[in-house]
Design a protein around this motif. Structure first.
Motif, PDB file in Angstrom:
ATOM      1  N   GLY A 141       0.850  -1.187  -0.169  1.00  0.00           N
ATOM      2  CA  GLY A 141       0.208  -0.069   0.124  1.00  0.00           C
ATOM      3  C   GLY A 141       1.008   1.411   0.059  1.00  0.00           C
ATOM      4  N   PHE A 142       0.246   2.371  -0.329  1.00  0.00           N
ATOM      5  CA  PHE A 142       0.813   3.506  -0.600  1.00  0.00           C
ATOM      6  C   PHE A 142       1.275   4.545   1.058  1.00  0.00           C
ATOM      7  CE2 PHE A 142      -0.656   3.327  -4.704  1.00  0.00           C
ATOM      8  CZ  PHE A 142       0.564   3.534  -5.525  1.00  0.00           C
ATOM      9  N   VAL A 143       2.256   5.175   1.080  1.00  0.00           N
ATOM     10  CA  VAL A 143       2.645   5.675   2.445  1.00  0.00           C
ATOM     11  C   VAL A 143       1.698   7.043   2.280  1.00  0.00           C
ATOM     12  CG1 VAL A 143       4.573   6.831   3.704  1.00  0.00           C
ATOM     13  CG2 VAL A 143       4.772   4.842   2.444  1.00  0.00           C
ATOM     14  N   GLU A 144       0.949   7.173   3.322  1.00  0.00           N
ATOM     15  CA  GLU A 144       0.276   8.507   3.442  1.00  0.00           C
ATOM     16  C   GLU A 144       1.043   9.748   3.912  1.00  0.00           C
ATOM     17  OE1 GLU A 144      -3.232   7.672   5.832  1.00  0.00           O
ATOM     18  OE2 GLU A 144      -4.129   6.207   4.266  1.00  0.00           O
ATOM     19  N   PRO A 145       0.462  10.825   3.770  1.00  0.00           N
ATOM     20  CA  PRO A 145       1.019  12.097   4.026  1.00  0.00           C
ATOM     21  C   PRO A 145       1.461  12.198   5.698  1.00  0.00           C
ATOM     22  CG  PRO A 145      -0.777  12.626   2.348  1.00  0.00           C
ATOM     23  CD  PRO A 145      -0.730  11.241   2.630  1.00  0.00           C
ATOM     24  N   GLY A 146       2.412  12.540   5.965  1.00  0.00           N
ATOM     25  CA  GLY A 146       2.626  12.896   7.374  1.00  0.00           C
ATOM     26  C   GLY A 146       2.948  11.550   8.100  1.00  0.00           C
ATOM     27  N   GLU A 147       3.377  10.264   7.476  1.00  0.00           N
ATOM     28  CA  GLU A 147       3.359   9.089   7.803  1.00  0.00           C
ATOM     29  C   GLU A 147       4.689   8.564   7.794  1.00  0.00           C
ATOM     30  OE1 GLU A 147       0.278   5.106   7.745  1.00  0.00           O
ATOM     31  OE2 GLU A 147       0.993   5.955   5.896  1.00  0.00           O
ATOM     32  N   VAL A 184      -1.536  -3.455   6.745  1.00  0.00           N
ATOM     33  CA  VAL A 184      -1.742  -4.575   7.126  1.00  0.00           C
ATOM     34  C   VAL A 184      -2.968  -4.831   8.121  1.00  0.00           C
ATOM     35  CG1 VAL A 184      -0.966  -6.884   8.433  1.00  0.00           C
ATOM     36  CG2 VAL A 184       0.744  -5.442   7.109  1.00  0.00           C
ATOM     37  N   ALA A 185      -3.035  -4.034   8.920  1.00  0.00           N
ATOM     38  CA  ALA A 185      -4.386  -3.741   9.775  1.00  0.00           C
ATOM     39  C   ALA A 185      -5.582  -3.386   8.942  1.00  0.00           C
ATOM     40  CB  ALA A 185      -4.025  -2.632  10.820  1.00  0.00           C
ATOM     41  N   GLU A 186      -5.308  -2.688   8.215  1.00  0.00           N
ATOM     42  CA  GLU A 186      -6.601  -2.162   7.225  1.00  0.00           C
ATOM     43  C   GLU A 186      -6.932  -3.202   6.339  1.00  0.00           C
ATOM     44  OE1 GLU A 186      -5.921   2.587   6.992  1.00  0.00           O
ATOM     45  OE2 GLU A 186      -5.453   1.434   5.097  1.00  0.00           O
ATOM     46  N   VAL A 239      -2.548  -7.273  13.555  1.00  0.00           N
ATOM     47  CA  VAL A 239      -1.427  -6.287  14.178  1.00  0.00           C
ATOM     48  C   VAL A 239      -0.257  -6.610  13.904  1.00  0.00           C
ATOM     49  CG1 VAL A 239      -0.810  -5.285  16.281  1.00  0.00           C
ATOM     50  CG2 VAL A 239      -3.546  -5.657  16.004  1.00  0.00           C
ATOM     51  N   VAL A 240       0.691  -5.491  13.465  1.00  0.00           N
ATOM     52  CA  VAL A 240       2.126  -5.856  13.326  1.00  0.00           C
ATOM     53  C   VAL A 240       3.067  -5.112  14.378  1.00  0.00           C
ATOM     54  CG1 VAL A 240       3.978  -5.155  11.771  1.00  0.00           C
ATOM     55  CG2 VAL A 240       2.017  -6.351  10.873  1.00  0.00           C
ATOM     56  N   GLY A 241       4.064  -5.682  14.841  1.00  0.00           N
ATOM     57  CA  GLY A 241       5.062  -5.098  15.800  1.00  0.00           C
ATOM     58  C   GLY A 241       6.313  -4.677  15.163  1.00  0.00           C
ATOM     59  N   ASP A 242       7.274  -5.694  15.194  1.00  0.00           N
ATOM     60  CA  ASP A 242       8.702  -5.381  14.377  1.00  0.00           C
ATOM     61  C   ASP A 242       8.554  -5.346  13.046  1.00  0.00           C
ATOM     62  OD1 ASP A 242       9.638  -5.296  17.040  1.00  0.00           O
ATOM     63  OD2 ASP A 242      10.530  -7.324  17.113  1.00  0.00           O
ATOM     64  N   VAL A 243       9.184  -4.226  12.407  1.00  0.00           N
ATOM     65  CA  VAL A 243       9.389  -3.964  10.989  1.00  0.00           C
ATOM     66  C   VAL A 243      10.770  -3.813  10.523  1.00  0.00           C
ATOM     67  CG1 VAL A 243       8.714  -2.328   9.021  1.00  0.00           C
ATOM     68  CG2 VAL A 243       6.999  -2.989  10.791  1.00  0.00           C
ATOM     69  N   GLY A 250      10.487  -2.475   0.506  1.00  0.00           N
ATOM     70  CA  GLY A 250      10.270  -3.905   0.812  1.00  0.00           C
ATOM     71  C   GLY A 250      10.573  -4.269   2.311  1.00  0.00           C
ATOM     72  N   PHE A 251       9.759  -4.924   2.939  1.00  0.00           N
ATOM     73  CA  PHE A 251       9.884  -5.207   4.504  1.00  0.00           C
ATOM     74  C   PHE A 251       9.588  -6.591   4.782  1.00  0.00           C
ATOM     75  CE2 PHE A 251       9.005  -0.581   3.894  1.00  0.00           C
ATOM     76  CZ  PHE A 251       9.991  -0.011   4.850  1.00  0.00           C
ATOM     77  N   MET A 252      10.063  -6.901   6.031  1.00  0.00           N
ATOM     78  CA  MET A 252       9.706  -8.177   6.627  1.00  0.00           C
ATOM     79  C   MET A 252       9.035  -7.642   7.929  1.00  0.00           C
ATOM     80  SD  MET A 252      10.998 -10.630   4.690  1.00  0.00           S
ATOM     81  CE  MET A 252      10.785 -12.374   5.504  1.00  0.00           C
ATOM     82  N   ALA A 253       8.192  -8.116   8.308  1.00  0.00           N
ATOM     83  CA  ALA A 253       7.210  -7.711   9.352  1.00  0.00           C
ATOM     84  C   ALA A 253       6.581  -8.982  10.384  1.00  0.00           C
ATOM     85  CB  ALA A 253       6.013  -6.858   8.874  1.00  0.00           C
ATOM     86  N   ARG A 254       6.676  -8.668  11.583  1.00  0.00           N
ATOM     87  CA  ARG A 254       6.273  -9.571  12.399  1.00  0.00           C
ATOM     88  C   ARG A 254       4.973  -9.353  13.098  1.00  0.00           C
ATOM     89  NH1 ARG A 254       7.571 -14.851  13.360  1.00  0.00           N
ATOM     90  NH2 ARG A 254       9.834 -14.358  13.439  1.00  0.00           N
ATOM     91  N   ALA A 255       3.945 -10.105  13.047  1.00  0.00           N
ATOM     92  CA  ALA A 255       2.500 -10.194  13.534  1.00  0.00           C
ATOM     93  C   ALA A 255       2.469 -10.416  15.151  1.00  0.00           C
ATOM     94  CB  ALA A 255       1.694 -11.030  12.750  1.00  0.00           C
TER      95      ALA A 255
END
Length: 315
Positions: free
Chosen positions: A206-212, A222-224, A229-233, A250-255
């Motif tokens: 997904g796209f990065v939003e303004p101010g994020e 991921v939540a949307e 719910v994601v913790g470490d990125v 690109g990222f690896m993320a831990r739920a």
């Protein structure tokens, strides 16, 4: 933010390797230098039209961009883009035209970035992604966003200037996050978009939003999309993605949660896969192996531990 550095076990990320081309941005406003470079016999030129170029197969099995000396290139006064120089000082230009030129030998074929990016050398792929990104931006930003006047091309294709109000407009790049999410059982979360064919699963994005921040964007998307719910990125790598103007991060993320609740708008279905689950799904044909040019395949391979099977592909 942690960075993944050991990418040697997986295939290189298409469009992200070192191209060997110095973009030489300091020459873009030097009209005398650009004119001399254009006239030099070593200069090479190719045409880009609607995101497509001509490619050709060589006798030794390689695929190359069809490039010509400048004196053989089609005539254009404004849409001539300087892309840079190689280590030997050879200058490269792209010409934006309404149609691709014909080829007398009939061996060349038209191809877009999704096909050609998998076939070309890192140099040619780097030149192509630069040219396609500029062409997309030029076609979509012909008028001044301040006053509405038609703008003119400057800086060898990297600026559009407004003759009425003096505004300068630069190519835009939209940051987007793409992530492979894993849970406490080391299962991977893959989703299927509403318009994708049956069996096509990929990482969430997904796209990065303004101010994020980008980390916040990973967690929000991921939540949307999946209700997880994601913790470490952890950052892995980036990939230019000019369809029309994105940069994929690109990222690896831990739920920290495992319950899935898809949004039903962007994501139609999402599932947790163990490595054994995914291998079985590939073998049965339930899931299509992602062998396109997207960084998504490389993220999955990092977790999967081996190259994904080659089969019916998608990008």
């Amino acid at each position: 933010m942690t960075t993944w550095t050991d990418l040697s076990a997986v295939r290189p990320i298409t469009l992200s390797g070192a191209s060997g081309i110095d973009r030489a941005a300091h020459h873009r406003l030097d009209e005398a230098w650009l004119s001399a470079a254009w006239s030099h016999p070593s200069t090479r030129v190719f045409v880009v039209s609607g995101g497509q170029v001509l490619i050709d197969d060589t006798p030794d099995g390689r695929t190359e961009l069809v490039m010509t000396p400048a004196f053989e290139a089609p005539v254009t006064e404004t849409h001539r883009y300087f892309l840079g120089q190689d280590e030997k000082g050879v200058a490269y230009f792209a010409l934006q035209k309404d149609t691709l030129p014909g080829r007398m030998d009939q061996s060349a074929r038209a191809a877009g970035l999704r096909e050609a990016g998998l076939l070309l050398s890192q140099r040619d792929a780097g030149l192509l992604v630069h040219a396609v990104a500029l062409e997309n931006w030029q076609r979509l930003h012909r008028f001044c966003s301040r006053c509405g006047e038609r703008t003119v091309v400057a800086a060898a294709g990297h600026i559009r200037r407004c003759p009425a109000c003096g505004a300068e407009h630069y190519p835009r790049t939209d940051p987007a996050v793409i992530m492979l999410v894993t849970d406490h059982e080391d299962r991977a979360l893959l989703g299927r978009q509403m318009h994708w064919p049956e069996g096509r699963f990929s990482t969430l994005a997904g796209f990065v939003e303004p101010g994020e921040s980008i980390e916040e964007a990973v967690r929000r998307e991921v939540a949307e999309e999946a209700g997880v719910v994601v913790g470490d990125v952890e950052y892995v790598a980036s990939q230019p993605w000019p369809f029309p103007s994105s940069l994929m991060l690109g990222f690896m993320a831990r739920a920290t949660s495992s319950e899935i609740q898809v949004d039903g708008e962007e994501i139609h279905e999402a599932r947790w896969f163990s490595r054994a689950d995914l291998r079985a799904a590939f073998e049965s044909g339930e899931v299509l192996p992602p062998t396109g040019i997207s960084i998504a395949a490389r993220l999955i391979e990092l977790w999967y531990g081996e190259p994904l099977p080659q089969g019916q592909s998608w990008s």
